[in-house]
Design a protein around this motif. Structure first.
Motif, short mmCIF file in Angstrom:
data_model
loop_
_atom_site.label_atom_id
_atom_site.label_comp_id
_atom_site.label_asym_id
_atom_site.label_seq_id
_atom_site.Cartn_x
_atom_site.Cartn_y
_atom_site.Cartn_z
N ALA A 151 39.84 -10.46 -5.83
CA ALA A 151 38.23 -10.52 -5.88
C ALA A 151 37.75 -10.66 -4.67
O ALA A 151 37.97 -11.95 -3.92
CB ALA A 151 37.76 -11.44 -7.16
N GLY A 152 36.67 -10.17 -4.18
CA GLY A 152 36.33 -10.02 -2.77
C GLY A 152 36.89 -9.30 -1.40
O GLY A 152 36.54 -9.30 -0.59
N ARG A 153 38.22 -9.03 -1.87
CA ARG A 153 39.01 -8.44 -0.94
C ARG A 153 39.37 -6.84 -1.10
O ARG A 153 39.71 -5.98 -0.40
CB ARG A 153 40.40 -9.15 -0.62
N PHE A 154 39.68 -6.84 -2.65
CA PHE A 154 39.91 -5.49 -2.97
C PHE A 154 38.91 -4.86 -3.78
O PHE A 154 38.41 -5.61 -4.37
CB PHE A 154 41.28 -5.54 -3.96
N THR A 155 39.06 -3.39 -3.88
CA THR A 155 37.78 -2.68 -4.59
C THR A 155 38.55 -1.57 -5.20
O THR A 155 39.33 -0.75 -4.49
CB THR A 155 36.83 -2.10 -3.48
N ILE A 156 38.63 -1.50 -6.47
CA ILE A 156 38.71 -0.31 -7.15
C ILE A 156 37.76 0.79 -7.42
O ILE A 156 36.53 0.32 -7.78
CB ILE A 156 39.46 -0.72 -8.62
N SER A 157 38.03 1.89 -7.41
CA SER A 157 37.06 2.91 -7.73
C SER A 157 37.67 4.14 -8.20
O SER A 157 38.91 4.38 -8.03
CB SER A 157 36.14 3.27 -6.41
N ARG A 158 36.86 5.25 -8.63
CA ARG A 158 37.47 6.39 -9.15
C ARG A 158 36.50 7.82 -8.81
O ARG A 158 35.33 7.19 -8.88
CB ARG A 158 37.72 6.16 -10.86
N ASP A 159 37.10 8.55 -8.88
CA ASP A 159 36.37 9.90 -8.49
C ASP A 159 36.83 10.83 -9.49
O ASP A 159 37.94 11.27 -9.26
CB ASP A 159 36.30 10.43 -6.96
N ASN A 160 35.92 10.96 -10.56
CA ASN A 160 36.37 11.83 -11.81
C ASN A 160 36.41 13.46 -11.17
O ASN A 160 37.32 13.79 -11.73
CB ASN A 160 35.49 11.39 -12.94
N ALA A 161 35.53 13.61 -10.26
CA ALA A 161 35.66 15.16 -9.93
C ALA A 161 37.07 15.55 -9.16
O ALA A 161 37.56 16.49 -9.22
CB ALA A 161 34.50 15.25 -9.16
N LYS A 162 37.39 14.32 -8.30
CA LYS A 162 38.71 14.47 -7.68
C LYS A 162 39.78 13.93 -8.57
O LYS A 162 40.95 14.18 -8.18
CB LYS A 162 38.49 13.73 -6.32
N ARG A 163 39.76 13.58 -9.84
CA ARG A 163 40.91 13.01 -10.54
C ARG A 163 41.63 12.03 -9.97
O ARG A 163 42.77 11.96 -10.08
CB ARG A 163 41.65 14.23 -11.16
N THR A 164 40.95 11.21 -9.06
CA THR A 164 41.70 10.09 -8.51
C THR A 164 41.05 8.72 -8.56
O THR A 164 39.85 8.58 -8.86
CB THR A 164 41.52 10.58 -6.90
N VAL A 165 41.67 7.49 -8.61
CA VAL A 165 41.64 6.36 -8.81
C VAL A 165 42.19 5.54 -7.30
O VAL A 165 43.20 6.01 -6.80
CB VAL A 165 42.27 5.77 -9.84
N TYR A 166 41.27 4.99 -6.84
CA TYR A 166 41.63 4.14 -5.47
C TYR A 166 41.56 2.59 -5.58
O TYR A 166 40.88 2.18 -6.42
CB TYR A 166 40.72 4.69 -4.48
#
Length: 126
Positions: free
Chosen positions: A64-79
């Motif tokens: 927490a505070g160092r990593f960030t999860i995100s997703r782009d449903n249009a690109k079908r990708t999670v980061y």
């Protein structure tokens, strides 16, 4: 659902990496997505998760505070954006997907996830 993770590598402590996971086979936005990691000789541990609509994210205390999860449903990708990396972050990182009808129950538990990728190695040198 097949999951393909990429973006791992060797980085010095304090550095950054961004992992990506691309699922195939089903509608991406239908799934909660998560990252887990497993270091040699250790149990697989939860890192971060994001609900199907990106409205809620979850993090392990250790990241927490160092990593960030995100997703782009249009690109079908999670980061997974990883910053201020530490040697103890060294592990194989796996992305996982699960049915969002499970709600918040078990979102940080590996047993709650239905699909897994092969993983990508992250090595942080001191």
């Amino acid at each position: 659902v097949q999951l393909q993770a990429s973006g791992g590598g060797l980085v010095q402590a304090g550095g950054s990496l961004r992992l990506s996971c691309v699922p195939s086979g089903h509608t991406f936005s239908d799934y909660d997505m998560a990252w887990f990691r497993q270091a040699p000789g250790k149990e697989r541990e939860f890192v971060a998760a994001v609900r199907w609509n990106a409205a809620i994210t979850y993090y392990a205390d250790s990241v927490a505070g160092r990593f960030t999860i995100s997703r782009d449903n249009a690109k079908r990708t999670v980061y997974l954006q990883m910053s201020r990396l530490k040697p103890e972050d060294t592990a194989v990182y796996h992305c996982a997907a699960r049915n969002p009808l499970k709600g918040n129950v078990g979102v940080t538990s590996a047993g709650s996830y239905d699909y897994w990728g092969q993983g990508t190695q992250v090595t942080v040198s001191s």
